[in-house]
Write a protein that holds these residues in place. Structure first.
Motif, mmCIF file in Angstrom:
data_model
loop_
_atom_site.group_PDB
_atom_site.id
_atom_site.type_symbol
_atom_site.label_atom_id
_atom_site.label_comp_id
_atom_site.label_asym_id
_atom_site.label_seq_id
_atom_site.Cartn_x
_atom_site.Cartn_y
_atom_site.Cartn_z
ATOM 1 N N MET A 1 0.846 -1.072 0.043
ATOM 2 C CA MET A 1 0.024 -0.224 0.143
ATOM 3 C C MET A 1 0.806 1.284 0.190
ATOM 4 O O MET A 1 0.762 2.267 -0.742
ATOM 5 N N PHE A 2 1.761 1.324 0.710
ATOM 6 C CA PHE A 2 2.653 2.351 1.156
ATOM 7 C C PHE A 2 3.573 2.663 -0.402
ATOM 8 O O PHE A 2 3.478 3.529 -0.935
ATOM 9 N N ARG A 5 1.121 4.302 -3.084
ATOM 10 C CA ARG A 5 0.988 5.534 -2.785
ATOM 11 C C ARG A 5 2.038 6.382 -3.027
ATOM 12 O O ARG A 5 2.079 7.224 -3.826
ATOM 13 N N TYR A 6 3.386 5.848 -2.719
ATOM 14 C CA TYR A 6 4.475 6.638 -3.367
ATOM 15 C C TYR A 6 4.490 6.860 -4.782
ATOM 16 O O TYR A 6 4.921 7.869 -5.243
ATOM 17 N N GLN A 9 2.105 9.094 -6.001
ATOM 18 C CA GLN A 9 2.610 10.572 -5.787
ATOM 19 C C GLN A 9 3.805 10.879 -6.606
ATOM 20 O O GLN A 9 3.736 12.169 -7.022
ATOM 21 N N SER A 10 4.439 10.031 -6.828
ATOM 22 C CA SER A 10 5.821 10.551 -7.324
ATOM 23 C C SER A 10 5.240 10.598 -9.068
ATOM 24 O O SER A 10 5.801 11.536 -9.625
ATOM 25 N N THR A 12 2.545 11.800 -10.167
ATOM 26 C CA THR A 12 1.825 12.914 -10.156
ATOM 27 C C THR A 12 2.957 14.366 -9.963
ATOM 28 O O THR A 12 2.835 15.245 -10.904
ATOM 29 N N GLN A 13 3.815 14.176 -9.114
ATOM 30 C CA GLN A 13 4.845 14.876 -8.757
ATOM 31 C C GLN A 13 5.469 15.276 -10.154
ATOM 32 O O GLN A 13 5.846 16.473 -10.317
ATOM 33 N N HIS A 14 6.194 14.391 -10.740
ATOM 34 C CA HIS A 14 6.915 14.824 -11.905
ATOM 35 C C HIS A 14 6.208 14.983 -13.000
ATOM 36 O O HIS A 14 7.165 15.606 -13.884
ATOM 37 N N ARG A 16 3.484 16.982 -13.048
ATOM 38 C CA ARG A 16 2.084 17.830 -12.955
ATOM 39 C C ARG A 16 2.216 19.175 -13.802
ATOM 40 O O ARG A 16 1.231 19.485 -14.377
ATOM 41 N N ARG A 126 13.947 15.689 -9.591
ATOM 42 C CA ARG A 126 14.632 15.395 -8.254
ATOM 43 C C ARG A 126 14.581 16.474 -7.395
ATOM 44 O O ARG A 126 14.665 16.399 -6.113
ATOM 45 N N PRO A 214 22.640 4.971 -1.917
ATOM 46 C CA PRO A 214 21.286 4.757 -2.233
ATOM 47 C C PRO A 214 20.299 5.465 -1.748
ATOM 48 O O PRO A 214 20.244 6.086 -0.577
ATOM 49 N N ARG A 215 19.170 5.748 -2.697
ATOM 50 C CA ARG A 215 18.042 6.846 -2.251
ATOM 51 C C ARG A 215 18.649 8.275 -2.232
ATOM 52 O O ARG A 215 18.032 8.855 -1.413
#
Lengths: 389, 389
Positions: A1-2, A5-6, A9-10, A12-14, A16, A126, A214-215
């Protein structure tokens, strides 16, 4: 689920700003203002990387109410920005490095510019800078290159280095996604990285600092990845090494060399000839030259080609067992940069160059990658990678 | 051998500009140019953080041939920089956040400015910008604060936020330590972080991105640490959380909250009341407010005070066992920021505020830290930390 969702969102973010009603970057709206005082050209022999700029530049402003305003090609000149502009405080900035080349017919060519545009949009996403239409920026670059054509050197090895850059310009000290941004492109004529042929470099492996993780942001071409590299670079230079070699993790994985990607041609654990480069795990810059070398090597089909992790102890063992054939860095500035020495934990390890010519400063495979890429860049070999303006 | 060589180089590196014959920053050389058109003041109620700037600013230029040139206090205005200036490309930039406060006698006070100067010099060293004499910059800030005295609000909770910044200004695209730099200080009147008293925040724990890494730059106040935080911050905001909570490692260690340090007051595994904050292991910003809170708490001697690692699963267990007493972020902008909720892996975890007052937005210890620090900042309590101009 997490995770889902991520991802949602990601995305949408990138995207929009493409989905919105804001204006996109539009090359057809360009306003061209020609310089009234053209600068004298600099002789090829006097060119120093990144010091000489052409007569014009591209600029385009963005704000979150309107999107991209009409771009401009205008005389090269200073930017006037408030001291509160976010680019000065929070490193709201990313860039690309690419080149324009003259072929023998006098045409100007770009090398895989779509790769630069795609990467730059990943970089802006980013750090919460706006997206832009890469095809439109390529059109603008073509128009700019035509206007400043006299600055593009003719000789093979010479080119016009192009530096697309985006900065956040909002005048406010809050740490927020910028409401205003500026895209600009400047260009400088540059000579061959090695004026008198190849010059193999000595590297110092950096164990006190890490470049990326990483990340983090190691795969984005953002300003913040570069300033922290100056200190290890200067430590290497003071000790007599041209570049530092970035390692990662307690096992000292090889990652990058200075500001370049890294390649090792070796006989692997199974005694197969293998070209290795660190994988795109999020901490490695996805270099255009890196991608081109991998593609060429896979096309040759003469040895194994692998993107995988390799540690410095593994490399040290292989060097001592005479299993390393060639090593080089790869990037837009130099194409390839042959490596002859690596200092690691106090020990200088020697990398072979050309076994048939002790005076040579590059191994035969390193040269071959360099020459095949140059043949494409300068239009001596037909390829989809080379785009005629 | 390697370690000692590194230390030697590092020391040489970080201090070479003090050991050299280059000019140091010298406040006695300041050139003051007063603004001919003073701006209207902004009413306290209309102040928005980081949007209103005073009439003047401090600037000082440095170059590697001469060192620091005479500083200036001059009208607040735009910086004019070449588009090739390294600050736009490689994030050659670092900053500080500090405040000037009015006490009841009308004196202006700074809070531990020596801490800001020392940290800024550590930041500049980390990204190969020049060192400067912190005492001299404090003198310049005092002179600037006197000149712009009318901009320093009188009411408790209000102050003049000061932003010392250093940027690399060399006009060249090579990735090298900058040969030129500019130091500047701008100031903006700011109101209390919470205009109507405390407002506890909801945090979203970020598991997709990592802020800093051992042997990275997380302990330096450099621009490059901030732009990468905008995306997780915006993801948190879209999901209804005010800030993100930065985690580190596979075990999800707590590190920072947004751009603040993090404090947890809890009953630990041995049922002792303990104030915990993550240790300065190189990846945590050494906050001035963080240090002040630790010092106050140790002075109170009412509970254990520990700098140590704590993981999100440990915290979750403690929350579920009702062992967490209070949590807050800490930084110059807000002093303390009480935390009421943390979203972690899809679950909202509730943190207590004030057990005696269900309407309260901050716990009693959080309030006490805030009030004691404000008492010192506004001169209501004598302390060496408060420096009268």
């Amino acid at each position: 689920m997490f995770a889902s969702r991520y991802l949602r969102q990601s995305l949408t973010q990138h995207t929009r700003r493409f989905n919105s009603t804001l204006a996109g970057l539009d090359a057809s709206k360009v306003k061209v203002t020609k310089s009234q005082a053209l600068k004298p050209l600099v002789a090829n022999k006097d060119l120093l990387f990144g010091h000489t700029f052409t007569d014009h530049m591209i600029t385009a402003d963005w704000n979150e109410q309107e999107g991209w305003l009409a771009p401009e090609i205008r005389p090269y000149g200073n930017l006037s920005l408030a001291p509160s502009a976010v680019v000065f405080h929070y490193a709201s900035e990313c860039f690309e490095g690419m080149k324009a080349y003259k072929d023998k017919k006098g045409n100007t060519r770009l090398f895989r510019p779509d790769m630069n545009m795609a990467r730059m949009n990943r970089s802006t996403a980013r750090i919460a800078l706006p997206q832009f239409e890469g095809d439109e920026l390529i059109k603008l670059i073509k128009e700019y290159a035509k206007l400043d054509d006299r600055w593009i050197p003719n000789d093979r090895g010479y080119s016009l280095y192009l530096r697309p850059t985006m900065i956040g310009t909002q005048e406010a000290l809050g740490v927020n996604a910028p409401s205003n941004a500026k895209l600009f492109v400047i260009g400088c004529p540059v000579g061959p990285y090695y004026k008198t042929g190849f010059a193999a470099v000595k590297l110092m492996a950096t164990t006190e600092y890490v470049r990326a993780w990483p990340r983090g942001t190691g795969d984005a071409k953002i300003g913040g990845n570069y300033a922290p590299g100056l200190l290890p670079q200067r430590m290497a230079a003071k000790a007599g090494y041209q570049q530092n070699l970035w390692l990662f993790g307690d096992d000292h994985q090889l990652t990058e060399v200075g500001t370049m990607n890294l390649f090792i041609l070796w006989k692997n654990e199974s005694n197969e000839l293998e070209l290795v480069t660190p994988p795109l795990d999020g901490s490695i810059l996805p270099g255009v030259t890196r991608d081109s070398i991998l593609s060429l090597a896979r096309g040759w089909n003469e040895f194994k080609v692998t993107e995988r992790k390799m540690t410095m102890p593994q490399l040290r063992d292989a060097i001592k067992q005479d299993r390393v054939v060639e090593m080089f860095g790869a990037g837009t500035a130099c194409i390839v940069s042959p490596i002859k020495t690596i200092e690691y934990l106090g020990e200088d390890l020697s990398i072979p160059l050309d076994p048939k010519d002790p005076t040579s400063q590059a191994g035969p495979y390193t040269r071959r990658f360099n020459d095949e890429i140059m043949d494409i860049q300068y239009g001596d070999k037909e390829s989809d990678w080379s785009v005629v303006i």
